[in-house]
Design a protein around this motif. Structure first.
Motif, short mmCIF file in Angstrom:
data_model
loop_
_atom_site.label_atom_id
_atom_site.label_comp_id
_atom_site.label_asym_id
_atom_site.label_seq_id
_atom_site.Cartn_x
_atom_site.Cartn_y
_atom_site.Cartn_z
N GLY D 9 -3.67 -7.15 0.87
CA GLY D 9 -2.71 -7.22 -0.24
C GLY D 9 -1.63 -6.17 0.00
N LYS D 10 -0.96 -5.73 -1.07
CA LYS D 10 0.12 -4.75 -0.90
C LYS D 10 -0.38 -3.46 -0.23
N ALA D 11 -1.50 -2.94 -0.77
CA ALA D 11 -2.04 -1.71 -0.18
C ALA D 11 -2.53 -1.98 1.24
N LYS D 13 -1.59 -4.15 3.44
CA LYS D 13 -0.46 -4.28 4.39
C LYS D 13 0.10 -2.90 4.75
N ALA D 14 0.25 -2.04 3.74
CA ALA D 14 0.79 -0.70 4.00
C ALA D 14 -0.15 0.07 4.92
N SER D 214 5.45 6.07 -1.09
CA SER D 214 5.12 4.67 -0.85
C SER D 214 3.63 4.50 -0.57
N ARG D 215 3.16 3.25 -0.60
CA ARG D 215 1.73 2.95 -0.43
C ARG D 215 1.20 3.34 0.94
#
Lengths: 251, 251, 251, 251
Positions: D9-11, D13-14, D214-215
């Motif tokens: 998810g967003k995290a 991917k980061a 940022s993440r």
């Protein structure tokens, strides 16, 4: 309001992102130097589903007169480089299309050209087009006016790799009549951008602080300007001209 | 400029301290409720060697008319309590002596009286008479005017024992049309007083911060007001009336 | 715990103020260079009503051996000047009276003397004796240890007239192995004293901030040290020695 | 060190972004619930050219035993959801592959499972895996230990839409034994995330501040943990266990 965007680098992309998501503005097209993304749309590149056409054109393969004839706009927003104004300036000013330029630095020749163009249309230029930084300049200069002898210092913080003093800090120093020695530059890690103006009085301190979160702030600033240029007469404007009328309406 | 000071509590003493050390102002006398320091001078109490007379009088043993006859002043600065205005208001307004009141809270009756007195002289009232807090109110309200939909939150920090929300934070909330839920009150240790107004935009943040160092800030504020009332016509003024003209002179 | 205070300048007075108001400590006497306040008590000078004797003596008219014979103490707290240690050091160490020195700067000779004295009694020295600054040094050095490559910058803010870089900032830089170019010195108005250490990571920032409110912080620091030296063996201690045991007790 | 990432998810991917760019770590594969990006690589999705294979697999179409047999890893990093541990836990612990979980919240059952798994391998869990927040918790708790009676308040700032009190602020409050009333939640604009712990002493203030940019900070945190688990014995660890040894090495 129909927008044509010049430039599609990091800042340009962030600005396109904001325009595409704003219901009162339509991104008609993007004109850029590189031919890489030609025949794509800014929507595809940014992954946003909206009705705006947002077609990407390259300068070398595009006749701007022709483009405007089939797909005119109300305003040009320029996030490219200083020289671009020579290629689009007269063409759009003749058609009374507004020019909103966010170029960081213009030479005297380009400033003269802006002035000339402004007899045919509304021309706006601000080297930093965020609302926050311009408000900070405006509010700081007001306090300096009230208390001309107050001690003023500036702290600007940015990511480690940023060279020199930030352009915004230099602008703050010019506006407030400070020396470079009053600017303290902090470079550390990934700080996006923070500017703090400290007003030191004998028994109290006032601080004005601006923190950037992302480049999209340029987009919001450009659209704020576009809205506020709406019924302006032909002429050359800067951000202070945009902010000043808000004062008189202050309740 | 000759000053008569009403009130000699913590704030009053700090104000006297500032007046005594300012070369353009002379502290003629102090009038206070308590008789404790009668026959002393504010200079002795504060340990400052200057030419100002600064004699301390108590209300019960002093006839104000008589005092003014032998030692008149250009302006009264009032750091006592709300009721004092009843005892000195008409006497000084008749003599066209300016009234500068820094009383935190007046009831309707007292506000009405101020209005009446202002037909005979220049009357000024500000519940917080520091330059910094009033500038902050002014600048914050300007930004709110520019960006009416921005998210605004207030953080106020004071020493542990301070009860309730600070009066200044309440005033900020009223001015910016915020709810009490937008005020965050921090109480810890010996913090003198800090007010921060946070403007949260989608991609940037602006913060206006005021920090108090000591009560002497009241004194500087009162003298700033006194200077700025200099050629004003009779009437009732607040701090915004004093700050507004600086805008028009802004370069 | 009975305290003898050496020095009664601005810092010394603030320290006396704190000792007098602390129920677990008694200020037995103050020894100072100047004879001005001789025969007064620190209680009178500071306007505090307590049982502590707090008599003020001048160095030239006082035999310290005699004073200690009739009015001994558990610890000496020294806020005077570097040379004082020569006059009282051996006398008090022989009597196993603890020495707590807050002198900003000692030459090598004096450091050697402290070391010698510490074979007879508990000797403590810290150039900045506030708890906050010492905690900050400790915590900052821990983070540097965890992340040796992090970018570190220091901002120190003080009143306009303060010359040079603050001693505390220099100490922070030494502790964290920074260059003077990493220290940003802000001088404005009446700022009492603020030190900020910024740790810039690629995607996050950590800031450790210390703000001074008044010199009384020295008094609290000295008493914190006195409490923590309670059952220590003879030897020479610094503030880190005092803080380190708290880590092991950390829950 | 070879890494298998659970969750994209967003995290996630980061985190992949950080692993791919770190020369000491190789992202072998990503395992995720959704089948959308199956047969792509994390490199393509994130636009990074490196040697790491980084193939994306979906849970429903993948046999983890088989995947590990042909492409084993040294550690699993889990940024998915609480239940995932049931599907991969025993399989990887049996193979003595380290488990690094950054799941925000586990129920009692899952915590029990982690404990069990930790007899076969090194298991680490931290609800917030950034170095900065964990350092802040550690350093704040040390100061609270030194000064148990100090006033402590927390300010946490996040983007307008974030509901409730931040998990990190709750964790800070638990660690420092504070009430929810000591947490001040500011919600405004697009603030990424800021946590400030204020220690108010009578005459000084200490502030510990963490700001997220940022993440990707999660990725750096996870790799910092991975490095520090290197020679650990089997067992269950949290972030404090990782930080504690740095103290003893402190110079």
């Amino acid at each position: 309001m129909k927008i044509g965007l010049i430039g599609f680098g990091k800042a340009g992309k962030a600005v396109a992102n904001v325009i595409l998501q704003h219901k009162d503005f339509s991104l008609e097209w993007v004109l850029r130097k590189s031919g890489t993304l030609e025949h794509s749309t800014a929507k595809e590149v940014l992954g946003i589903s909206v009705a705006d056409p947002a077609m990407i054109y390259s300068e070398q393969n595009t006749d701007l007169e022709e483009l405007l004839s089939k797909n005119t706009v109300d305003a040009i927003i320029d996030f490219s480089t200083a020289e671009s104004i020579y290629s689009y300036g007269r063409i759009v000013s003749k058609r009374n299309i507004k020019i909103i330029s966010a170029i960081s630095h213009y030479e005297e020749n380009e400033k003269k050209l802006l002035k000339e163009l402004s007899s045919d249309t509304v021309v706006f230029w601000s080297p930093n087009i965020t609302l926050g930084v311009n408000y900070l300049l405006f509010a700081a200069s007001l306090l300096k006016n009230i208390a001309p002898n107050v001690d003023i210092e500036v702290i600007e913080e940015h990511f480690k790799a940023k060279p020199g003093i930030s352009g915004t800090a230099v602008k703050i120093a010019e506006t407030l009549d400070l020396n470079t020695s009053n600017i303290n530059s902090v470079r550390a890690g990934g700080i996006v951008g923070k500017h703090e103006v400290i007003f030191g009085f004998p028994y109290q301190t006032v601080r004005l602080v601006h923190e950037s979160i992302s480049r999209e702030a340029f987009g919001n600033g450009a659209l704020f300007v576009a809205e506020n240029l709406d019924k302006k007469k032909n002429g050359l404007y800067n951000f202070e001209d945009i902010l000043r009328p808000y004062f008189f309406n202050q309740s």
